[in-house]
Scaffold this motif. Structure first.
Motif, PDB file in Angstrom:
ATOM      1  N   GLY A 168      -4.571   7.735   2.959  1.00 52.63           N
ATOM      2  CA  GLY A 168      -3.582   7.700   1.884  1.00 52.63           C
ATOM      3  C   GLY A 168      -2.427   8.646   2.026  1.00 52.63           C
ATOM      4  O   GLY A 168      -1.553   8.711   1.152  1.00 52.63           O
ATOM      5  N   THR A 169      -2.361   9.408   3.142  1.00 57.98           N
ATOM      6  CA  THR A 169      -1.256  10.333   3.382  1.00 57.98           C
ATOM      7  C   THR A 169      -0.206   9.653   4.255  1.00 57.98           C
ATOM      8  O   THR A 169      -0.482   9.303   5.406  1.00 57.98           O
ATOM      9  CB  THR A 169      -1.742  11.617   4.075  1.00 57.98           C
ATOM     10  N   SER A 170       0.981   9.466   3.726  1.00 60.00           N
ATOM     11  CA  SER A 170       2.033   8.770   4.476  1.00 60.00           C
ATOM     12  C   SER A 170       2.597   9.665   5.571  1.00 60.00           C
ATOM     13  O   SER A 170       3.116  10.753   5.302  1.00 60.00           O
ATOM     14  CB  SER A 170       3.154   8.330   3.525  1.00 60.00           C
ATOM     15  N   CYS A 171       2.475   9.212   6.815  1.00 63.57           N
ATOM     16  CA  CYS A 171       3.005   9.953   7.972  1.00 63.57           C
ATOM     17  C   CYS A 171       4.145   9.204   8.659  1.00 63.57           C
ATOM     18  O   CYS A 171       4.834   9.760   9.511  1.00 63.57           O
ATOM     19  CB  CYS A 171       1.902  10.199   9.003  1.00 63.57           C
ATOM     20  N   LEU A 172       4.310   7.930   8.322  1.00 64.67           N
ATOM     21  CA  LEU A 172       5.301   7.083   8.992  1.00 64.67           C
ATOM     22  C   LEU A 172       6.291   6.570   7.960  1.00 64.67           C
ATOM     23  O   LEU A 172       5.919   5.878   7.016  1.00 64.67           O
ATOM     24  CB  LEU A 172       4.620   5.901   9.692  1.00 64.67           C
ATOM     25  N   GLU A 173       7.559   6.895   8.143  1.00 58.68           N
ATOM     26  CA  GLU A 173       8.601   6.421   7.250  1.00 58.68           C
ATOM     27  C   GLU A 173       9.235   5.163   7.825  1.00 58.68           C
ATOM     28  O   GLU A 173       9.000   4.798   8.981  1.00 58.68           O
ATOM     29  CB  GLU A 173       9.664   7.499   7.060  1.00 58.68           C
ATOM     30  N   LEU A 174      10.071   4.499   7.023  1.00 59.45           N
ATOM     31  CA  LEU A 174      10.851   3.378   7.552  1.00 59.45           C
ATOM     32  C   LEU A 174      11.766   3.902   8.634  1.00 59.45           C
ATOM     33  O   LEU A 174      12.448   4.911   8.453  1.00 59.45           O
ATOM     34  CB  LEU A 174      11.690   2.714   6.457  1.00 59.45           C
ATOM     35  N   ASP A 175      11.766   3.244   9.773  1.00 61.56           N
ATOM     36  CA  ASP A 175      12.586   3.690  10.898  1.00 61.56           C
ATOM     37  C   ASP A 175      14.059   3.497  10.605  1.00 61.56           C
ATOM     38  O   ASP A 175      14.470   2.540   9.943  1.00 61.56           O
ATOM     39  CB  ASP A 175      12.238   2.910  12.172  1.00 61.56           C
ATOM     40  N   GLU A 176      14.855   4.425  11.145  1.00 60.41           N
ATOM     41  CA  GLU A 176      16.302   4.257  11.105  1.00 60.41           C
ATOM     42  C   GLU A 176      16.680   3.177  12.113  1.00 60.41           C
ATOM     43  O   GLU A 176      15.912   2.844  13.017  1.00 60.41           O
ATOM     44  CB  GLU A 176      16.994   5.574  11.485  1.00 60.41           C
ATOM     45  N   ALA A 212       0.844  -1.193   0.000  1.00 61.25           N
ATOM     46  CA  ALA A 212       0.000   0.000   0.000  1.00 61.25           C
ATOM     47  C   ALA A 212       0.881   1.246   0.000  1.00 61.25           C
ATOM     48  O   ALA A 212       2.104   1.154   0.054  1.00 61.25           O
ATOM     49  CB  ALA A 212      -0.934  -0.010   1.217  1.00 61.25           C
ATOM     50  N   THR A 213       0.223   2.396   0.003  1.00 60.67           N
ATOM     51  CA  THR A 213       0.952   3.669  -0.067  1.00 60.67           C
ATOM     52  C   THR A 213       1.322   4.231   1.303  1.00 60.67           C
ATOM     53  O   THR A 213       1.994   5.257   1.379  1.00 60.67           O
ATOM     54  CB  THR A 213       0.126   4.711  -0.838  1.00 60.67           C
ATOM     55  N   THR A 214       0.875   3.601   2.384  1.00 65.91           N
ATOM     56  CA  THR A 214       1.292   3.981   3.735  1.00 65.91           C
ATOM     57  C   THR A 214       1.539   2.711   4.544  1.00 65.91           C
ATOM     58  O   THR A 214       1.061   1.630   4.185  1.00 65.91           O
ATOM     59  CB  THR A 214       0.227   4.832   4.460  1.00 65.91           C
ATOM     60  N   LYS A 215       2.253   2.852   5.654  1.00 65.14           N
ATOM     61  CA  LYS A 215       2.549   1.688   6.484  1.00 65.14           C
ATOM     62  C   LYS A 215       1.281   1.128   7.123  1.00 65.14           C
ATOM     63  O   LYS A 215       1.111  -0.086   7.242  1.00 65.14           O
ATOM     64  CB  LYS A 215       3.583   2.054   7.558  1.00 65.14           C
ATOM     65  N   THR A 216       0.371   2.027   7.552  1.00 66.93           N
ATOM     66  CA  THR A 216      -0.869   1.567   8.181  1.00 66.93           C
ATOM     67  C   THR A 216      -1.731   0.814   7.182  1.00 66.93           C
ATOM     68  O   THR A 216      -2.315  -0.231   7.506  1.00 66.93           O
ATOM     69  CB  THR A 216      -1.645   2.759   8.764  1.00 66.93           C
ATOM     70  N   LEU A 217      -1.807   1.311   5.948  1.00 67.36           N
ATOM     71  CA  LEU A 217      -2.556   0.600   4.919  1.00 67.36           C
ATOM     72  C   LEU A 217      -1.885  -0.721   4.543  1.00 67.36           C
ATOM     73  O   LEU A 217      -2.562  -1.713   4.250  1.00 67.36           O
ATOM     74  CB  LEU A 217      -2.699   1.481   3.672  1.00 67.36           C
ATOM     75  N   ALA A 218      -0.553  -0.753   4.569  1.00 65.17           N
ATOM     76  CA  ALA A 218       0.159  -2.004   4.285  1.00 65.17           C
ATOM     77  C   ALA A 218      -0.164  -3.061   5.337  1.00 65.17           C
ATOM     78  O   ALA A 218      -0.320  -4.241   5.027  1.00 65.17           O
ATOM     79  CB  ALA A 218       1.662  -1.751   4.222  1.00 65.17           C
ATOM     80  N   LYS A 219      -0.271  -2.617   6.599  1.00 63.10           N
ATOM     81  CA  LYS A 219      -0.683  -3.527   7.673  1.00 63.10           C
ATOM     82  C   LYS A 219      -2.077  -4.074   7.393  1.00 63.10           C
ATOM     83  O   LYS A 219      -2.341  -5.272   7.582  1.00 63.10           O
ATOM     84  CB  LYS A 219      -0.668  -2.788   9.012  1.00 63.10           C
ATOM     85  N   LEU A 220      -2.962  -3.185   6.969  1.00 62.15           N
ATOM     86  CA  LEU A 220      -4.345  -3.580   6.702  1.00 62.15           C
ATOM     87  C   LEU A 220      -4.406  -4.541   5.506  1.00 62.15           C
ATOM     88  O   LEU A 220      -5.157  -5.526   5.512  1.00 62.15           O
ATOM     89  CB  LEU A 220      -5.177  -2.337   6.416  1.00 62.15           C
ATOM     90  N   ALA A 221      -3.593  -4.254   4.482  1.00 65.61           N
ATOM     91  CA  ALA A 221      -3.546  -5.136   3.316  1.00 65.61           C
ATOM     92  C   ALA A 221      -3.022  -6.512   3.703  1.00 65.61           C
ATOM     93  O   ALA A 221      -3.518  -7.540   3.227  1.00 65.61           O
ATOM     94  CB  ALA A 221      -2.655  -4.517   2.240  1.00 65.61           C
ATOM     95  N   ASN A 222      -2.028  -6.544   4.585  1.00 67.23           N
ATOM     96  CA  ASN A 222      -1.481  -7.817   5.045  1.00 67.23           C
ATOM     97  C   ASN A 222      -2.527  -8.607   5.819  1.00 67.23           C
ATOM     98  O   ASN A 222      -2.663  -9.826   5.650  1.00 67.23           O
ATOM     99  CB  ASN A 222      -0.250  -7.551   5.915  1.00 67.23           C
ATOM    100  N   HIS A 223      -3.279  -7.906   6.669  1.00 65.62           N
ATOM    101  CA  HIS A 223      -4.355  -8.559   7.423  1.00 65.62           C
ATOM    102  C   HIS A 223      -5.375  -9.168   6.468  1.00 65.62           C
ATOM    103  O   HIS A 223      -5.836 -10.302   6.672  1.00 65.62           O
ATOM    104  CB  HIS A 223      -5.028  -7.534   8.344  1.00 65.62           C
ATOM    105  N   THR A 224      -5.700  -8.450   5.408  1.00 63.84           N
ATOM    106  CA  THR A 224      -6.652  -8.955   4.417  1.00 63.84           C
ATOM    107  C   THR A 224      -6.088 -10.159   3.678  1.00 63.84           C
ATOM    108  O   THR A 224      -6.804 -11.129   3.391  1.00 63.84           O
ATOM    109  CB  THR A 224      -7.009  -7.841   3.419  1.00 63.84           C
ATOM    110  N   ALA A 225      -4.782 -10.111   3.374  1.00 59.60           N
ATOM    111  CA  ALA A 225      -4.140 -11.227   2.677  1.00 59.60           C
ATOM    112  C   ALA A 225      -4.244 -12.514   3.482  1.00 59.60           C
ATOM    113  O   ALA A 225      -4.442 -13.599   2.928  1.00 59.60           O
ATOM    114  CB  ALA A 225      -2.676 -10.897   2.397  1.00 59.60           C
ATOM    115  N   LYS A 226      -4.123 -12.394   4.792  1.00 61.19           N
ATOM    116  CA  LYS A 226      -4.218 -13.583   5.652  1.00 61.19           C
ATOM    117  C   LYS A 226      -5.673 -13.996   5.858  1.00 61.19           C
ATOM    118  O   LYS A 226      -5.989 -15.190   5.875  1.00 61.19           O
ATOM    119  CB  LYS A 226      -3.550 -13.302   7.000  1.00 61.19           C
ATOM    120  N   ARG A 227      -6.539 -12.987   6.029  1.00 59.33           N
ATOM    121  CA  ARG A 227      -7.949 -13.280   6.307  1.00 59.33           C
ATOM    122  C   ARG A 227      -8.617 -13.958   5.116  1.00 59.33           C
ATOM    123  O   ARG A 227      -9.481 -14.816   5.281  1.00 59.33           O
ATOM    124  CB  ARG A 227      -8.665 -11.967   6.665  1.00 59.33           C
ATOM    125  N   LEU A 228      -8.214 -13.565   3.924  1.00 57.26           N
ATOM    126  CA  LEU A 228      -8.795 -14.129   2.695  1.00 57.26           C
ATOM    127  C   LEU A 228      -7.734 -14.899   1.916  1.00 57.26           C
ATOM    128  O   LEU A 228      -7.530 -14.689   0.723  1.00 57.26           O
ATOM    129  CB  LEU A 228      -9.383 -13.003   1.840  1.00 57.26           C
TER     130      LEU A 228
END
Length: 424
Positions: A232-240, A141-157
């Motif tokens: 859809g607004t990215s607020c969280l970057e990859l952590d150092e 996804a375009t944000t980390k939170t949405l990527a988490k949600l997409a991953n949850h969907t991938a497992k759920r379905l």
């Protein structure tokens, strides 16, 4: 114009249970649970065990249920899980530009600017499974939170998605948001769900459409960022990479109550061995050591006692020999006979990097020979497995060790426990 960020979350499926199944193909379709230290309670479940067993249930209370449903219990094998995690992360790191290892079984990846995201997700999943035997889900996804949600969907379905979901497309993202309860959103806990329900926010889509400034005023900046990320607004970057720790602690409960001083000293030496490995791994030196021992605190029939002591070291050091001597000598001052001890702890304090401390001309510093010895120690243990070389005061198989009666072999970290295949 900068490209829109794209993130993937790669998450291992039922990681501890999956690690056990890698070397037990006969359990491929058998439900599994993994227990906490001293076989206390359930800390992991395979997917097919979840309908019957709740997380955190005490093992002694559910033995009959495990037997009734044919569920196989395992003691936690952290050496195996840690090594398998490292192998999974190594595969992921070889396939993407940047990775943030979020936990032992999940990692965020930066896929910004990469074409063919669905194919890449399927390739990552296939490669991790082929190399390690661990199944993973991939959410993109375009944000980390949405990527988490997409991953949850991938497992759920799982059967419909094949374990990979890409919601960079707005239409797919909207479908996922509409069909996901707000409780499944990363960072929304049980208490927050109740507050959001009261505001009529019941789905992830409701939260994405909510006024972020109002959420910030009423709750916190964390919920504001969550709502913006869902929109859809990215607020969280990859952590150092995390900065070096300022304290390092190693604490364990004994497998049985200890009343004598010698086995307690053995335990402290064992814990110090592990703590000093962490110290050297982050390139730090230690100036002080704190040692604690205590009895069980919840049995009304046992006398209670707890005490600790802080020891100043002669110079900043990462030498396990000096650290161990300081710890085992210190426990003489706090040990009291007549008590049943169930836990010990060592803590390394006042950590610094070499060159960060100021000494006068006559202050003793760690000998160069000791530094070389520690380097060789870590190289040997890194190549041949932890504990190949250890302090003489660290026993091999102590009777006070953690109770792990159902632990699998350390298939990947011990030469004497390598997986063997019999040909017929």
């Amino acid at each position: 114009m900068s490209k829109q960020p794209v993130f993937a979350l790669i998450d291992c499926n039922s990681f501890y249970a999956s690690c056990e199944r890698v070397f037990r193909p006969d359990l491929a379709k058998v439900p599994i649970v993994v227990l906490s230290n001293n076989d206390g309670c359930v800390i992991a479940r395979s997917y097919d065990a979840k309908p019957f067993i709740k997380m955190g249930e005490p093992y002694f209370q559910i033995k009959h249920k495990l037997k009734q449903h044919g569920i196989v219990p395992f003691s936690s094998n952290y050496a195996l899980y840690g090594d398998m995690s490292e192998r999974v992360m190594t595969v992921i790191e070889s396939m993407v530009p940047a990775v943030e290892i979020y936990s032992i079984d999940e990692a965020f990846a930066d896929l910004t600017g990469i074409d063919g995201l669905d194919a890449l997700g399927r390739n990552i999943r296939a490669q991790v499974l082929r190399v390690t035997g661990i199944p993973v889900g991939v959410g993109i996804a375009t944000t980390k939170t949405l990527a988490k949600l997409a991953n949850h969907t991938a497992k759920r379905l799982q059967s419909q998605t094949g374990g990979v979901v890409n919601i960079t497309d707005p239409a797919k993202r909207a479908w996922v948001l509409r069909n996901t309860d707000v409780a499944e959103v990363w960072g929304v806990g049980r208490k927050m769900k109740l507050h959001l329900d009261a505001l009529g926010i019941k789905t992830a889509m409701d939260l994405a459409k909510a006024d972020p400034w109002a959420l910030r005023k009423k709750f916190s900046i964390v919920i504001e960022k969550t709502a913006r990320e869902l929109a859809g607004t990215s607020c969280l970057e990859l952590d150092e990479p995390d900065p070096p720790k300022q304290e390092i602690c190693c604490s364990r409960m004994f497998g049985k109550r200890l009343t004598e001083l010698p086995p307690i000293k053995e335990a402290l030496a064992t814990y110090m061995m592990r703590a000093s490995e962490k110290l050297r791994a982050q390139g730090s030196l230690c100036k002080k050591v704190r040692v604690c021992i205590r009895t069980g605190m919840f049995n009304p029939e046992e006398a209670k006692y707890a005490n600790g002591v802080v020891v100043d070291l002669p110079y900043p050091t990462d030498d396990v020999r000096l650290l161990t001597k300081a710890a085992v000598d210190a426990v003489d001052h706090i040990y009291r006979p007549g008590f049943k001890y169930n836990k010990a702890e060592v803590m390394l304090l006042n950590l610094c990097r070499p060159g960060e401390y100021t000494d006068d001309l006559f202050t003793v510093s760690q000998p160069a020979q000791a530094t070389r010895v520690m380097r060789v120690l870590d190289q040997i243990n890194g190549r041949w497995g932890k504990g190949t070389l250890r302090s003489a005061s660290v026993p091999m198989n102590p009777d006070w060790g953690m109770r792990r009666e159902m632990m699998s072999q350390s298939f990947t970290t011990r030469l004497d426990q390598l997986w063997s295949v019999a040909c017929k």
